[in-house]
Design an enzyme around this catalytic site. Structure first.
Site, PDB file in Angstrom:
ATOM      1  CE  LYS A  67      40.527  40.224  41.345  1.00 35.91           C
ATOM      2  NZ  LYS A  67      41.805  40.420  42.058  1.00 35.91           N
ATOM      3  N   GLY A 126      55.470  44.030  39.578  1.00 35.25           N
ATOM      4  CA  GLY A 126      54.197  43.582  39.035  1.00 35.25           C
ATOM      5  C   GLY A 126      53.269  44.746  38.764  1.00 35.25           C
TER       6      GLY A 126
END
Length: 270
Positions: A67, A126
């Site tokens: 990514k 997260g």
């Protein structure tokens, strides 16, 4: 029937899965579009991106670990990807490659469609790539009282500073209105597949529980929240919506809600 006019779309991932392939090809067939979709992996991201350009591949979904590493080889970065320095979608317009992030777009859209209160207190668990997409989407949707719960001190504190939020190593003991899980806790096949990403006490206090884990559609924390009568947003919504955004970018066609639901169910079953 595949012919010389068929347009290819693809995905690049460290560990290719079936969801995107099944989702896109199902919609191509149902809508009579002359496209085909195939998943790939690579050891050479620069060559792979150059191949997208050279071969006229119309679109490319990008998953970890590519990514960020794909970005230097693109011609333009859309604001959806620039805001988090992460691309999950490449669109090829006659040789010009533009990077987007449909994860960010999907989460921001879900915040709006579910009418989440921007004055609410939010806990996001997260700090990985998807975590940053979620954090940025909440920030850009107007949320200000957000705590990032991340065991990784370096990434957690860096994200908190970057987005103007708070950081805690663990979520316990903090009463919040909206709980968002962006970790693998509760994911089918994982080490913590039966674990709760947030404690029962935290779920009892919250009004909304949002889990980006897509498989299973109802994770342990989502099942608990539903039992307690809480509003829930599930990962299946995220994965389908981000895939629909990709589909629309590649084809110029946006399927209706019923067909999207069909394609999503078909893709998850594979």
């Amino acid at each position: 029937m595949i012919n010389h006019d068929t347009l290819l779309c693809m995905s690049l991932a460290g560990r290719p899965g079936n969801f995107g392939t099944r989702f896109h090809n199902y919609l191509y067939e149902k809508l009579g579009l002359n496209f085909i979709y195939k998943a790939f992996t690579t050891q050479d991201i620069e060559a792979a991106v150059k191949g997208v350009r050279a071969l006229g591949i119309r679109g490319c979904a990008v998953s970890m670990p590519f990514k960020e590493s794909c970005m230097p080889f693109l011609d333009a970065i859309d604001p959806s990807a620039k805001v988090i320095d992460s691309v999950n979608t490449i669109v090829n317009d006659e040789g010009r490659l533009t990077g987007y992030n449909t994860d960010y777009i999907a989460v921001k859209s879900l915040i709006t469609s579910h009418q989440l209160d921007t004055q609410a207190r939010v806990m996001i668990r997260g700090s990985g790539g998807m975590g940053e997409a979620v954090i940025a989407a909440f920030r850009d949707a107007g949320f200000r009282d957000v705590t990032i719960a991340a065991r990784n001190h370096e990434s957690g504190t860096a994200l908190a500073r970057q987005y103007g939020f708070q950081w805690q190593p663990h979520p316990e003991g903090i009463r919040t209105d909206i709980l968002v899980n962006v970790t693998p806790v509760g994911m089918a096949g994982g080490k913590e597949s039966e674990a709760l990403s947030f404690s029962e006490a935290m779920v009892n206090h919250a009004s909304v529980v949002f889990d980006v884990v897509a498989l299973p559609p109802e994770t342990p924390v989502i099942r608990l929240a539903q039992q307690r009568g809480k509003k829930t947003i599930i990962g299946a919504e995220v994965i389908a919506l981000q895939a629909v955004e990709q589909f629309a970018m590649y084809t110029g066609v946006r399927p209706d809600a019923a067909l999207i639901a069909e394609a999503s169910a078909f893709a998850r079953a594979g």
